[in-house]
Design a protein around this motif. Structure first.
Motif, PDB file in Angstrom:
ATOM      1  N   UNK A 141       0.857  -1.189   0.000  1.00 15.28           N
ATOM      2  CA  UNK A 141       0.000   0.000   0.000  1.00 15.28           C
ATOM      3  C   UNK A 141       0.893   1.239   0.000  1.00 15.28           C
ATOM      4  N   UNK A 142       0.553   2.210  -0.815  1.00 16.03           N
ATOM      5  CA  UNK A 142       1.279   3.486  -0.776  1.00 16.03           C
ATOM      6  C   UNK A 142       0.432   4.498  -0.011  1.00 16.03           C
ATOM      7  N   UNK A 143       1.065   5.473   0.664  1.00 17.77           N
ATOM      8  CA  UNK A 143       0.260   6.522   1.283  1.00 17.77           C
ATOM      9  C   UNK A 143      -0.543   7.233   0.197  1.00 17.77           C
ATOM     10  N   UNK A 144      -1.782   7.596   0.504  1.00 13.77           N
ATOM     11  CA  UNK A 144      -2.575   8.332  -0.497  1.00 13.77           C
ATOM     12  C   UNK A 144      -3.518   9.289   0.217  1.00 13.77           C
ATOM     13  N   UNK A 145      -3.883  10.335  -0.495  1.00 14.26           N
ATOM     14  CA  UNK A 145      -4.733  11.364   0.106  1.00 14.26           C
ATOM     15  C   UNK A 145      -6.192  10.932   0.042  1.00 14.26           C
ATOM     16  N   UNK A 146      -6.875  10.898   1.191  1.00 12.44           N
ATOM     17  CA  UNK A 146      -8.296  10.553   1.168  1.00 12.44           C
ATOM     18  C   UNK A 146      -9.118  11.724   0.631  1.00 12.44           C
ATOM     19  N   UNK A 147     -10.249  11.397   0.044  1.00  8.18           N
ATOM     20  CA  UNK A 147     -11.192  12.442  -0.370  1.00  8.18           C
ATOM     21  C   UNK A 147     -11.921  12.952   0.870  1.00  8.18           C
ATOM     22  N   UNK A 148     -11.845  14.260   1.122  1.00  9.72           N
ATOM     23  CA  UNK A 148     -12.524  14.769   2.324  1.00  9.72           C
ATOM     24  C   UNK A 148     -14.039  14.854   2.140  1.00  9.72           C
ATOM     25  N   UNK A 149     -14.743  14.545   3.213  1.00  5.23           N
ATOM     26  CA  UNK A 149     -16.205  14.528   3.234  1.00  5.23           C
ATOM     27  C   UNK A 149     -16.646  15.499   4.334  1.00  5.23           C
ATOM     28  N   UNK A 150     -17.320  16.572   3.948  1.00  5.41           N
ATOM     29  CA  UNK A 150     -17.572  17.698   4.864  1.00  5.41           C
ATOM     30  C   UNK A 150     -19.001  17.643   5.407  1.00  5.41           C
ATOM     31  N   UNK A 151     -19.116  17.499   6.705  1.00  2.00           N
ATOM     32  CA  UNK A 151     -20.448  17.380   7.325  1.00  2.00           C
ATOM     33  C   UNK A 151     -21.047  18.770   7.549  1.00  2.00           C
ATOM     34  N   UNK A 152     -21.903  19.211   6.641  1.00  3.48           N
ATOM     35  CA  UNK A 152     -22.346  20.614   6.647  1.00  3.48           C
ATOM     36  C   UNK A 152     -23.701  20.843   7.310  1.00  3.48           C
ATOM     37  N   UNK A 153     -24.482  19.778   7.527  1.00  3.70           N
ATOM     38  CA  UNK A 153     -25.732  19.909   8.298  1.00  3.70           C
ATOM     39  C   UNK A 153     -25.739  18.838   9.378  1.00  3.70           C
ATOM     40  N   UNK A 154     -25.868  19.258  10.610  1.00  2.83           N
ATOM     41  CA  UNK A 154     -25.784  18.336  11.753  1.00  2.83           C
ATOM     42  C   UNK A 154     -27.160  18.031  12.323  1.00  2.83           C
TER      43      UNK A 154
END
Ligand code: PEP
Ligand code: MG
Length: 447
Positions: free
Chosen positions: A175-188
């Motif tokens: 496995x190589x290090x890789x950047x995760x896709x960010x998921x932004x929680x905008x309504x709580x």
């Protein structure tokens, strides 16, 4: 290998103003680090046990016992001088016993001696495990002997060592290090806000671009969402994870507001998609899923409701659509969805390979949420990610609703090659610090 010269815990406050555990750890070679652990609100009942004092202070949520366990029993077992004094571990060497991450975690698990880490506390154990990881990374790379690597590189090396050593993960290769896709929680909603929304998290996930570009897109959508809510006379105050918490009416209204924000900010729903965490255990009451005062649904009815949402909205990921023991509902739903959206297990799996094994047999999920404090050590978190990957599931790393300024989850997500990372919205310091760490790593990985 690393020796621990000193390990000292303190009670600090998390982002809800509730106590949590911080550990300062010093290695035999003089590396000094700090680590702290987060805490959930919508916790799965199969999570490792978070030890709380149960006394009057902080409504029973003090963690002095966990702190004492580190400063007493754990410190004695791990550190050189005191271990020698106590005659517990160590070879008589003045620097004490040498550990790598796996042997440290195994030692902590054995010292606790319970299946759910309830004697010493998973909060105590994880704080030490994380601090050790950070210190060992600072000191030397476990595989190459190279000095001072970032925590994500160290995590990556550990993952590759586990793949090489464990037949269950042999299919994964390197496995190589890789950047995760960010998921932004905008309504709580749910247990993270008093918005009245039964669904806990409504997330925006920019589908293209660099990490910086995705954050810019999210910022534009969040700004538009704020304007739209404000114009409707709705609150723009935020919930536990930094997303807005308006009394918006219904889950469908929330989804409409997200689509309006995406379009209003100038993007298409191909460019920015929606992820949901229903956290359905939190609205499962007496055999029914209580979406609202008017909607109490069976598992099958709820599945049909989700299917309607998948048709109407650009939803690509659905976390905990059913309660944590509703295995059959998960399995039937995953089959019906058939890859049109991720079916993510959080409370269902609790980052626990034993529960993941059941999910694999039942084909209950296509993605696993990864929260280190659900299981309690770095090594077991790595096993969970590798197990998920070996099933072909999408690993989805996650913060907790109660957070600190610690950013280890970001490094772990990168090092283990998690596809997604959720760390809240672009608000509240304890959330923003995670995205800033992701930006920092993105610069390093590109450079
Ligand atoms: C979640 O349910 O995914 C979450 C992050 O919330 P909590 O930390 O409250 O479990
Ligand atoms: Mg969840």
């Amino acid at each position: 290998m690393t020796t621990i010269a000193k390990v000292e815990a303190r009670e600090i406050l998390d982002s809800r103003g509730l106590p949590t555990v911080e550990v300062a750890l010093e290695t035999g070679k003089g590396a000094k680090v700090i680590a702290s652990v987060p805490s959930g609100a919508s916790t799965g009942k199969n999570e490792a046990h978070e030890l709380r004092d149960g006394e009057k202070r902080f409504g029973g949520k003090g963690v002095r016992r966990a702190v004492e366990n580190i400063n007493g029993e754990i410190a004695r077992a791990l550190t050189g001088a005191s271990a020698k004094d106590a005659g517990e571990v160590g070879s008589g060497d003045a620097e004490g016993k040498e550990f790598d991450q796996r042997s440290l975690d195994v030692a902590l698990i054995a010292l606790d001696g319970t299946p759910d880490k309830s004697r010493l506390g998973a909060n105590a154990i994880l704080a030490v495990s994380l601090a050790f990881a950070r210190a060992a990374a600072t000191e030397t790379d476990a595989g190459t002997g190279k000095l001072g690597v970032p925590l994500y590189s160290y995590s990556n090396t550990l993952a590759n060592q586990s793949i090489a050593a464990d037949a269950r993960f042999a299919s994964l290769g390197q496995i190589a290090p890789s950047l995760p896709t960010p998921s932004f929680n905008v309504l709580n909603g749910g247990k993270h806000a008093d918005s009245g929304l039964s669904i806990q998290e409504f997330m925006l996930v920019p589908q293209r671009g660099t990490t910086t570009e995705r954050i810019e897109v999210a910022a534009a959508c969040i700004a538009k969402l704020r304007d739209n809510l404000h114009a409707r006379g709705l609150s723009i105050g935020v919930g536990d994870e930094g997303g807005f918490a308006p009394k918006i009416g219904s889950n469908e209204d929330a989804l409409d507001a997200l689509v309006a924000a995406i379009i209003g900010a100038g993007y298409t729903t191909d460019e920015v998609k929606i992820a949901i965490d229903a956290a359905a255990s939190s609205f499962f009451q007496e055999g029914k899923y209580v979406l609202s005062a008017q909607q109490a649904l069976s598992s099958a009815e709820l599945a049909r409701w989700y299917e309607g949402l998948l048709t109407k909205y650009p939803i690509f990921s659905l976390e905990d659509p059913f309660a944590e023991d509703d295995w059959d509902a998960f399995a039937e739903f995953a089959k019906k969805v058939d890859g049109r959206a991720l079916v993510v297990g959080d409370d269902l799996l609790t980052t626990n390979v034993a529960r993941m094994q059941i999910a694999a047999e039942k084909h209950a999920v296509t993605s696993a949420l990864i929260k280190p404090n659900q299981i309690g050590t770095v090594s077991e978190t790595i096993d969970a990610v590798l197990f998920a990957r070996a099933q072909g599931w999408v690993p989805f790393a996650s913060h907790r609703s109660g957070e600190t300024g610690d950013t280890a989850i970001v490094d772990i997500a990168v090092g283990l090659g998690c596809t997604y990372l959720k760390a809240g919205s672009l608000a509240r310091g304890e959330r923003v610090v995670k995205y800033n760490r992701l930006l920092e790593i993105a610069d390093e990985l590109v450079a």
